[in-house]
Motif scaffolding. Structure first.
Motif, PDB file in Angstrom:
ATOM      1  N   GLY A  34     -15.165  -8.623   5.548  1.00 12.65           N
ATOM      2  CA  GLY A  34     -14.278  -9.594   6.181  1.00 12.65           C
ATOM      3  C   GLY A  34     -13.025  -9.843   5.374  1.00 12.65           C
ATOM      4  N   CYS A  35     -13.182  -9.984   4.062  1.00  8.51           N
ATOM      5  CA  CYS A  35     -12.039 -10.243   3.204  1.00  8.51           C
ATOM      6  C   CYS A  35     -11.112  -9.031   3.154  1.00  8.51           C
ATOM      7  CB  CYS A  35     -12.519 -10.610   1.806  1.00  8.51           C
ATOM      8  SG  CYS A  35     -11.207 -11.186   0.701  1.00  8.51           S
ATOM      9  N   SER A  36     -11.671  -7.848   3.054  1.00 10.75           N
ATOM     10  CA  SER A  36     -10.866  -6.635   2.921  1.00 10.75           C
ATOM     11  C   SER A  36     -10.067  -6.347   4.182  1.00 10.75           C
ATOM     12  CB  SER A  36     -11.774  -5.445   2.597  1.00 10.75           C
ATOM     13  OG  SER A  36     -12.479  -5.666   1.386  1.00 10.75           O
ATOM     14  N   LEU A  37     -10.665  -6.584   5.362  1.00 15.02           N
ATOM     15  CA  LEU A  37     -10.008  -6.221   6.618  1.00 15.02           C
ATOM     16  C   LEU A  37      -9.120  -7.331   7.178  1.00 15.02           C
ATOM     17  CD1 LEU A  37     -12.893  -4.360   8.512  1.00 15.02           C
ATOM     18  CD2 LEU A  37     -10.953  -3.360   7.276  1.00 15.02           C
ATOM     19  N   LEU A  38      -9.516  -8.571   6.982  1.00 19.02           N
ATOM     20  CA  LEU A  38      -8.855  -9.672   7.687  1.00 19.02           C
ATOM     21  C   LEU A  38      -7.766 -10.368   6.894  1.00 19.02           C
ATOM     22  CD1 LEU A  38     -11.974 -11.343   9.351  1.00 19.02           C
ATOM     23  CD2 LEU A  38     -10.361  -9.744  10.390  1.00 19.02           C
ATOM     24  N   GLN A  39      -7.912 -10.476   5.588  1.00 18.99           N
ATOM     25  CA  GLN A  39      -7.029 -11.341   4.817  1.00 18.99           C
ATOM     26  C   GLN A  39      -5.554 -10.980   4.976  1.00 18.99           C
ATOM     27  OE1 GLN A  39      -6.884 -10.996   0.521  1.00 18.99           O
ATOM     28  NE2 GLN A  39      -6.968 -13.222   0.288  1.00 18.99           N
ATOM     29  N   LYS A  40      -5.198  -9.721   4.770  1.00 20.61           N
ATOM     30  CA  LYS A  40      -3.786  -9.343   4.813  1.00 20.61           C
ATOM     31  C   LYS A  40      -3.194  -9.457   6.212  1.00 20.61           C
ATOM     32  CE  LYS A  40      -3.772  -6.403   0.716  1.00 20.61           C
ATOM     33  NZ  LYS A  40      -3.474  -5.067   0.151  1.00 20.61           N
ATOM     34  N   ASN A  41      -4.045  -9.407   7.233  1.00 23.25           N
ATOM     35  CA  ASN A  41      -3.545  -9.568   8.597  1.00 23.25           C
ATOM     36  C   ASN A  41      -3.273 -11.025   8.939  1.00 23.25           C
ATOM     37  OD1 ASN A  41      -3.685  -6.794   9.254  1.00 23.25           O
ATOM     38  ND2 ASN A  41      -5.877  -6.958   9.654  1.00 23.25           N
ATOM     39  N   MET A  42      -3.815 -11.956   8.152  1.00 18.97           N
ATOM     40  CA  MET A  42      -3.598 -13.369   8.414  1.00 18.97           C
ATOM     41  C   MET A  42      -2.177 -13.802   8.062  1.00 18.97           C
ATOM     42  SD  MET A  42      -6.310 -14.564   9.739  1.00 18.97           S
ATOM     43  CE  MET A  42      -8.020 -14.044   9.982  1.00 18.97           C
ATOM     44  N   CYS A  43      -1.672 -13.309   6.941  1.00 17.04           N
ATOM     45  CA  CYS A  43      -0.319 -13.679   6.501  1.00 17.04           C
ATOM     46  C   CYS A  43       0.275 -12.518   5.713  1.00 17.04           C
ATOM     47  CB  CYS A  43      -0.369 -14.952   5.672  1.00 17.04           C
ATOM     48  SG  CYS A  43       1.269 -15.652   5.308  1.00 17.04           S
ATOM     49  N   PRO A  44       0.623 -11.413   6.380  1.00 18.63           N
ATOM     50  CA  PRO A  44       1.093 -10.223   5.664  1.00 18.63           C
ATOM     51  C   PRO A  44       2.376 -10.451   4.884  1.00 18.63           C
ATOM     52  CG  PRO A  44       1.444 -10.020   8.038  1.00 18.63           C
ATOM     53  CD  PRO A  44       0.592 -11.218   7.842  1.00 18.63           C
ATOM     54  N   CYS A  45       3.228 -11.369   5.359  1.00 19.23           N
ATOM     55  CA  CYS A  45       4.496 -11.598   4.672  1.00 19.23           C
ATOM     56  C   CYS A  45       4.276 -12.136   3.262  1.00 19.23           C
ATOM     57  CB  CYS A  45       5.370 -12.550   5.472  1.00 19.23           C
ATOM     58  SG  CYS A  45       4.572 -14.112   5.894  1.00 19.23           S
TER      59      CYS A  45
END
Length: 231
Positions: A34-45
């Motif tokens: 979950g952390c690997s796939l989702l985190q960067k998509n939450m706030c990529p900027c």
């Protein structure tokens, strides 16, 4: 979103939270799916730019300016002119501190499986911080979040000040006469203005129609003009 309840909803106390200082979330790491796939998509900027990059510096500036503009919006006085409506900045997110575990790494128990949103435990801590901010005078509120297991940090209203703090009761010398006035029109005045507007509109329309009718009558009385011929 604030002007609508100001004009239509009485007896409202609005808590306005500043946006989280997001930079600290870059430290939240975990090998879970979950952390690997989702985190960067939450706030990529915020989460994708490299350290010391121009992109990261710019988004940090925007983050801080957003907090400052939110503070200026409320502190300008536009919501201070009434006794039955107020907006108060609760600034415990202004300087976000990532909670650490015993090994010195971020304590993931405060965060959800996406390593971005708060878990139930994290939301409980935020609820305590909000409650405490509400019981602190404007200008003397805690501007950071305190992640601890200690429930003794929960504030209680005092006997001398058994209320939530607003800009008005945080500064006793501010009397209602010194507060910025809010332009409000009584209902009866609005009805009178509306009736007068309708009357003026009807009168103007009647005058225009009467003038056109008179012009048509004159044209009929003159009769058709005969073409002139050269002699």
């Amino acid at each position: 979103s604030l002007s609508l309840p100001l004009s239509q909803v009485p007896r409202v106390f609005v808590n306005l939270l500043e946006i989280l200082q997001i930079e600290g979330l870059r430290r939240i790491k975990d090998d879970s799916l979950g952390c690997s796939l989702l985190q960067k998509n939450m706030c990529p900027c915020f989460l994708i730019p490299g350290e010391d990059s121009l992109e990261l510096s710019e988004i940090k500036r925007v983050n801080r300016e957003y907090q400052m503009e939110t503070e200026r919006l409320v502190s300008g006085g536009r919501y201070d002119g009434r006794e039955d409506f107020t907006v108060v900045i609760q600034p415990y997110f202004r300087n976000s501190i990532i909670p650490l575990a015993a090994d010195g790494k971020p304590d993931l128990s405060f965060f959800s499986v996406d390593c971005f949103h708060f878990s139930e435990r994290g939301h409980a801590e935020m609820a305590i911080a909000l409650w405490n901010n509400m019981l602190e005078p404007v200008g003397r509120k805690q501007v950071y979040n305190n992640f601890t297991h200690n429930r003794r940090k929960i504030h209680c209203p005092s006997k001398d000040q058994p209320y939530f703090f607003t800009r008005n009761n945080s500064f006793p010398w501010r009397t209602p006469s010194t507060l910025p006035a809010i332009n409000t029109v009584p209902l009866w005045a609005a009805m009178v203005i509306l009736a007068a507007g309708l009357l003026i509109g009807c009168l103007t329309t009647w005058l225009l129609l009467s003038r056109k009718a008179q012009q048509r009558v004159r044209e009929k009385e003159r009769g058709p003009e005969l073409p002139s011929t050269a002699l």
